[in-house]
Scaffold this motif. Structure first.
Motif, PDB file in Angstrom:
ATOM      1  N   PHE A 229      57.339  97.252  59.254  1.00 18.68           N
ATOM      2  CA  PHE A 229      57.488  96.693  60.709  1.00 18.68           C
ATOM      3  C   PHE A 229      57.100  97.908  61.544  1.00 18.68           C
ATOM      4  O   PHE A 229      57.594  99.046  61.293  1.00 18.68           O
ATOM      5  CB  PHE A 229      58.717  96.070  60.839  1.00 18.68           C
ATOM      6  N   VAL A 230      56.163  97.610  62.443  1.00 13.68           N
ATOM      7  CA  VAL A 230      55.580  98.342  63.443  1.00 13.68           C
ATOM      8  C   VAL A 230      56.141  97.915  64.841  1.00 13.68           C
ATOM      9  O   VAL A 230      55.952  96.870  65.131  1.00 13.68           O
ATOM     10  CB  VAL A 230      54.270  98.408  63.225  1.00 13.68           C
ATOM     11  N   ASN A 231      56.886  98.887  65.575  1.00 14.35           N
ATOM     12  CA  ASN A 231      57.041  98.409  67.024  1.00 14.35           C
ATOM     13  C   ASN A 231      56.466  99.489  67.995  1.00 14.35           C
ATOM     14  O   ASN A 231      56.518 100.725  67.877  1.00 14.35           O
ATOM     15  CB  ASN A 231      58.620  98.461  67.134  1.00 14.35           C
ATOM     16  N   PHE A 232      55.417  99.063  68.765  1.00 12.84           N
ATOM     17  CA  PHE A 232      54.866  99.774  69.803  1.00 12.84           C
ATOM     18  C   PHE A 232      55.205  99.468  71.130  1.00 12.84           C
ATOM     19  O   PHE A 232      55.089  98.226  71.548  1.00 12.84           O
ATOM     20  CB  PHE A 232      53.212  99.714  69.199  1.00 12.84           C
ATOM     21  N   THR A 233      55.361 100.650  71.810  1.00 11.87           N
ATOM     22  CA  THR A 233      55.546 100.209  73.389  1.00 11.87           C
ATOM     23  C   THR A 233      54.422 101.356  74.035  1.00 11.87           C
ATOM     24  O   THR A 233      54.328 102.582  73.813  1.00 11.87           O
ATOM     25  CB  THR A 233      56.818 100.680  73.957  1.00 11.87           C
ATOM     26  N   GLY A 234      53.467 100.522  74.933  1.00 12.21           N
ATOM     27  CA  GLY A 234      52.340 101.598  75.302  1.00 12.21           C
ATOM     28  C   GLY A 234      51.125 100.801  75.968  1.00 12.21           C
ATOM     29  O   GLY A 234      51.422  99.583  76.434  1.00 12.21           O
ATOM     30  N   SER A 235      50.124 100.900  75.960  1.00 12.53           N
ATOM     31  CA  SER A 235      48.922 100.491  76.622  1.00 12.53           C
ATOM     32  C   SER A 235      48.382  99.386  75.675  1.00 12.53           C
ATOM     33  O   SER A 235      48.590  99.072  74.470  1.00 12.53           O
ATOM     34  CB  SER A 235      47.837 101.421  76.927  1.00 12.53           C
ATOM     35  N   VAL A 236      47.574  98.385  76.493  1.00  8.79           N
ATOM     36  CA  VAL A 236      46.938  97.271  75.808  1.00  8.79           C
ATOM     37  C   VAL A 236      46.298  97.843  74.707  1.00  8.79           C
ATOM     38  O   VAL A 236      45.900  97.261  73.543  1.00  8.79           O
ATOM     39  CB  VAL A 236      46.386  96.141  76.861  1.00  8.79           C
ATOM     40  N   GLY A 237      45.348  98.772  75.045  1.00  5.20           N
ATOM     41  CA  GLY A 237      44.505  99.289  74.162  1.00  5.20           C
ATOM     42  C   GLY A 237      45.322 100.180  72.921  1.00  5.20           C
ATOM     43  O   GLY A 237      44.529  99.657  71.741  1.00  5.20           O
ATOM     44  N   GLY A 238      46.279 100.561  72.881  1.00  2.00           N
ATOM     45  CA  GLY A 238      47.022 101.019  71.998  1.00  2.00           C
ATOM     46  C   GLY A 238      47.682  99.921  71.161  1.00  2.00           C
ATOM     47  O   GLY A 238      47.721  99.905  69.772  1.00  2.00           O
ATOM     48  N   GLY A 239      48.116  98.835  71.542  1.00  2.44           N
ATOM     49  CA  GLY A 239      48.646  97.893  70.902  1.00  2.44           C
ATOM     50  C   GLY A 239      47.486  97.203  70.088  1.00  2.44           C
ATOM     51  O   GLY A 239      47.736  96.752  68.986  1.00  2.44           O
ATOM     52  N   ARG A 240      46.147  96.803  70.620  1.00  2.87           N
ATOM     53  CA  ARG A 240      45.063  96.357  69.900  1.00  2.87           C
ATOM     54  C   ARG A 240      44.738  97.665  68.927  1.00  2.87           C
ATOM     55  O   ARG A 240      44.532  96.815  67.565  1.00  2.87           O
ATOM     56  CB  ARG A 240      44.027  96.251  70.959  1.00  2.87           C
ATOM     57  N   ALA A 241      45.036  98.649  68.986  1.00  5.95           N
ATOM     58  CA  ALA A 241      44.758  99.597  67.744  1.00  5.95           C
ATOM     59  C   ALA A 241      45.630  99.202  66.793  1.00  5.95           C
ATOM     60  O   ALA A 241      45.352  99.327  65.497  1.00  5.95           O
ATOM     61  CB  ALA A 241      44.690 101.088  68.400  1.00  5.95           C
ATOM     62  N   MET A 242      47.035  99.308  67.127  1.00  2.00           N
ATOM     63  CA  MET A 242      47.850  98.801  66.228  1.00  2.00           C
ATOM     64  C   MET A 242      47.695  97.594  65.311  1.00  2.00           C
ATOM     65  O   MET A 242      47.967  97.676  64.014  1.00  2.00           O
ATOM     66  CB  MET A 242      49.362  98.736  66.647  1.00  2.00           C
ATOM     67  N   GLU A 243      47.209  96.565  65.942  1.00  2.00           N
ATOM     68  CA  GLU A 243      46.988  95.377  65.148  1.00  2.00           C
ATOM     69  C   GLU A 243      46.047  95.512  64.401  1.00  2.00           C
ATOM     70  O   GLU A 243      45.885  94.750  63.499  1.00  2.00           O
ATOM     71  CB  GLU A 243      47.009  94.135  66.321  1.00  2.00           C
ATOM     72  N   ARG A 244      44.964  96.153  64.850  1.00  2.00           N
ATOM     73  CA  ARG A 244      43.738  96.322  63.840  1.00  2.00           C
ATOM     74  C   ARG A 244      44.057  97.043  62.669  1.00  2.00           C
ATOM     75  O   ARG A 244      43.590  96.842  61.632  1.00  2.00           O
ATOM     76  CB  ARG A 244      42.582  97.028  64.646  1.00  2.00           C
ATOM     77  N   ALA A 245      44.893  98.034  62.902  1.00  2.00           N
ATOM     78  CA  ALA A 245      45.338  99.078  61.799  1.00  2.00           C
ATOM     79  C   ALA A 245      46.251  97.969  60.745  1.00  2.00           C
ATOM     80  O   ALA A 245      45.806  98.275  59.509  1.00  2.00           O
ATOM     81  CB  ALA A 245      46.097 100.127  62.165  1.00  2.00           C
ATOM     82  N   ALA A 246      46.961  97.352  61.344  1.00  2.00           N
ATOM     83  CA  ALA A 246      47.709  96.367  60.474  1.00  2.00           C
ATOM     84  C   ALA A 246      46.913  95.117  59.900  1.00  2.00           C
ATOM     85  O   ALA A 246      47.681  94.470  58.880  1.00  2.00           O
ATOM     86  CB  ALA A 246      48.781  96.067  61.131  1.00  2.00           C
ATOM     87  N   ALA A 247      45.787  94.805  60.319  1.00  2.00           N
ATOM     88  CA  ALA A 247      45.020  93.638  59.863  1.00  2.00           C
ATOM     89  C   ALA A 247      45.125  93.682  58.311  1.00  2.00           C
ATOM     90  O   ALA A 247      44.357  94.494  57.757  1.00  2.00           O
ATOM     91  CB  ALA A 247      43.733  93.518  60.441  1.00  2.00           C
ATOM     92  N   GLY A 248      45.445  92.552  57.690  1.00  2.00           N
ATOM     93  CA  GLY A 248      45.322  92.374  56.307  1.00  2.00           C
ATOM     94  C   GLY A 248      46.339  92.843  55.678  1.00  2.00           C
ATOM     95  O   GLY A 248      46.625  92.615  54.244  1.00  2.00           O
ATOM     96  N   THR A 249      47.290  93.656  56.202  1.00  2.00           N
ATOM     97  CA  THR A 249      48.394  94.101  55.438  1.00  2.00           C
ATOM     98  C   THR A 249      49.686  93.196  55.442  1.00  2.00           C
ATOM     99  O   THR A 249      50.789  93.579  54.892  1.00  2.00           O
ATOM    100  CB  THR A 249      48.836  95.377  56.028  1.00  2.00           C
ATOM    101  N   PHE A 250      49.594  92.460  56.174  1.00  2.00           N
ATOM    102  CA  PHE A 250      50.962  91.540  56.556  1.00  2.00           C
ATOM    103  C   PHE A 250      51.902  92.238  56.919  1.00  2.00           C
ATOM    104  O   PHE A 250      53.079  91.795  56.838  1.00  2.00           O
ATOM    105  CB  PHE A 250      51.136  90.559  55.368  1.00  2.00           C
ATOM    106  N   THR A 251      51.681  93.476  57.704  1.00  2.00           N
ATOM    107  CA  THR A 251      52.828  94.247  58.195  1.00  2.00           C
ATOM    108  C   THR A 251      53.100  93.471  59.739  1.00  2.00           C
ATOM    109  O   THR A 251      52.238  93.299  60.298  1.00  2.00           O
ATOM    110  CB  THR A 251      52.538  95.752  58.507  1.00  2.00           C
ATOM    111  N   GLY A 252      54.389  93.170  59.980  1.00  2.00           N
ATOM    112  CA  GLY A 252      54.741  92.556  61.383  1.00  2.00           C
ATOM    113  C   GLY A 252      54.519  93.917  62.380  1.00  2.00           C
ATOM    114  O   GLY A 252      54.778  95.114  62.244  1.00  2.00           O
ATOM    115  N   VAL A 253      54.098  93.335  63.620  1.00  2.00           N
ATOM    116  CA  VAL A 253      53.737  94.346  64.649  1.00  2.00           C
ATOM    117  C   VAL A 253      54.576  93.753  65.833  1.00  2.00           C
ATOM    118  O   VAL A 253      53.835  92.542  66.255  1.00  2.00           O
ATOM    119  CB  VAL A 253      52.124  94.496  64.933  1.00  2.00           C
ATOM    120  N   GLY A 254      55.371  94.521  66.543  1.00  2.00           N
ATOM    121  CA  GLY A 254      55.764  93.970  67.823  1.00  2.00           C
ATOM    122  C   GLY A 254      55.437  95.000  68.798  1.00  2.00           C
ATOM    123  O   GLY A 254      55.380  96.048  68.511  1.00  2.00           O
TER     124      GLY A 254
END
Length: 458
Positions: free
Chosen positions: A201-226
């Motif tokens: 599980f990944v929890n990210f607090t920060g910019s919209v761009g940073g959040g998008r980068a987290m979601e892109r990195a997790a794509a296809g891994t089925f890792t939850g991202v908050g």
């Protein structure tokens, strides 16, 4: 790669740390995964007690932490740091853990026993921001550890020393080193870790761009991202509001921490009957601020954390004024054109201006006159963000009715810029998805596991 914290006080390098290599970073994640099973088998009360001992140890460091924060991100020492909120949030999560993590009974009879357990995800990766570096980190670190996860914390470069402080305190309190790790990572290695299923599980607090980068990195891994990302939090002052309380709270909500608050007030809509009085009182408050070195006890507003953040706020103000906005605060003598920035109140603003649309994250607020609830609601919802909204009225039912129509994560009435750990901290639209603190925070840091047990009765 070397990470450098550039102090906003004088532009000096206050701290620097070397990042982990890709191999070392994956080794750290592997140690966390290996340690997680044993940590999860410890009794809940024991995990909770160890976390609270770690919190207490952070409190014992507060005399050193307060000036350290001033050097790292510019908050004046007169405000005493973050330990009050840090302790409040962790204490609440420890207090509700047993109920929040309790099995959900679905029914038992002579044939079946059925229930749902809350089990930890495994390894939780926490990426924390610099603006409230202790309080934002503890929002996830405390409940994640209490729930039986291991935690890897990566802090913002602007607050390099915070994760080290927390890890030192928690390890001294008895939390095993592999159970709670602080790491320094490059963006590339962070991306590789998430994409490589190093975390559950990944929890990210920060910019919209940073959040998008987290979601892109997790794509296809089925890792939850908050995520908790940008904000442009509005306030609406109705005609029956307590004017003095509204002005005091909303100006503070806009300017405290040099406006660098996730749920800071960035735009204010005031009923036409109170508008002139509200603006007059707000301007008087801001004119009384003392901009200066955050290490000086007289300073009430310090520098922004980085010159580039101040540059963005200056740009938004300049664009608004060029388009017709009125700036009510003359430049302070201490405004150096860099990190030290004059706090500003703008009127004659509209939603064509970036200062009323884009996140400012600095000491500026636009104030607009409105004639009705419908007009205020339309303007409050005219944003890509949705974190909090602050309503000022003596009528509870009216606040609830208006609140139901606002696209936001939290509705405040007669208060602002506060995080109640009993409530879910969440957002909508480009503010992100997920929720921290409260019982829901525990649900997001665990997964449901169902038990359907058939008894042999013959």
């Amino acid at each position: 790669m070397t990470l450098k914290c550039i102090s906003p006080i004088d532009g000096s390098v206050f701290a620097e740390r070397e990042t982990l290599s890709r191999e070392s970073a994956f080794e750290a994640a592997g140690r966390a995964r290996k340690a997680q099973a044993a940590w999860a088998t410890r009794p809940l009360a024991e995990r909770s007690a160890l976390v609270m001992k770690g919190v207490e140890a952070v409190g014992a460091m507060n005399d050193d932490i307060v000036p350290e924060l001033a050097w790292q991100m510019g908050r004046p020492i007169r405000y005493g740091g973050e330990f009050g909120g840090f302790n409040e949030r962790a204490s609440h999560m420890a207090a509700i853990a047993e109920d929040a993590l309790a099995d959900i009974s679905v029914g038992e009879d002579e044939t079946f026993k059925r229930y749902i357990k809350r089990v930890p995800h495994g390894v939780v990766f926490v990426v924390a921001p610099w603006n409230y570096p202790y309080m934002t980190a503890i929002n996830t670190v405390a409940p994640a550890l209490i729930a039986g996860n291991t935690v890897i914390l990566k802090h913002a470069t602007q607050t390099l020393l915070v994760g080290e402080r927390m890890a030192q305190a928690f390890h001294a309190a008895g939390v095993p080193e592999d159970v709670f790790q602080n790491v320094f990572l490059s963006h590339d290695v962070t991306n590789d870790l998430i994409a490589g299923n190093a975390f559950d599980f990944v929890n990210f607090t920060g910019s919209v761009g940073g959040g998008r980068a987290m979601e892109r990195a997790a794509a296809g891994t089925f890792t939850g991202v908050g995520t908790e990302l940008g904000g442009k939090d509005p306030a609406y002052v109705m005609e029956d509001a307590d004017l003095g309380a509204a002005v005091d709270t909303l100006v503070d909500g806009a300017m405290f921490n040099s406006g660098q608050c996730c749920c800071g007030i960035e735009r204010i809509y005031v009923h036409e009957s109170l508008y002139d009085s509200f603006v007059e009182l707000a301007v008087a408050i801001v004119k009384g601020y003392k901009l200066g070195n955050p290490l000086d006890a007289e300073t009430t507003i310090g520098p922004m954390a980085n010159v580039r953040f101040a540059d963005e706020v200056r740009a938004q103000i300049a664009e608004a004024v060029e388009a017709g906005a009125i700036a009510h605060i003359a430049p302070f003598a201490e405004d150096d054109g860099g990190a030290y920035l004059t706090p500003q109140i703008l009127t004659n603003v509209n939603h064509d201006m970036r200062v009323m649309r884009d996140e400012s994250f600095g000491p500026v607020v636009g104030i607009m006159k409105v004639a009705s609830d419908d007009e205020a609601i339309r303007l409050m919802n005219d944003s890509e963000f949705g974190l909090t909204a602050s309503l000022w009225t003596r009528n509870l039912e009216r606040a609830e009715h208006v609140g139901d129509r606002i696209e936001t994560g939290t509705v405040f009435m007669n208060r602002a810029d506060y995080l109640d750990p009993g409530l879910c901290w969440t957002g909508c639209k480009n503010t992100g998805r997920g929720g921290g603190l409260s019982q829901i925070g525990y649900h997001n840091l665990t997964r449901p596991k169902s038990y359907h047990l058939k008894k042999i009765t013959a």
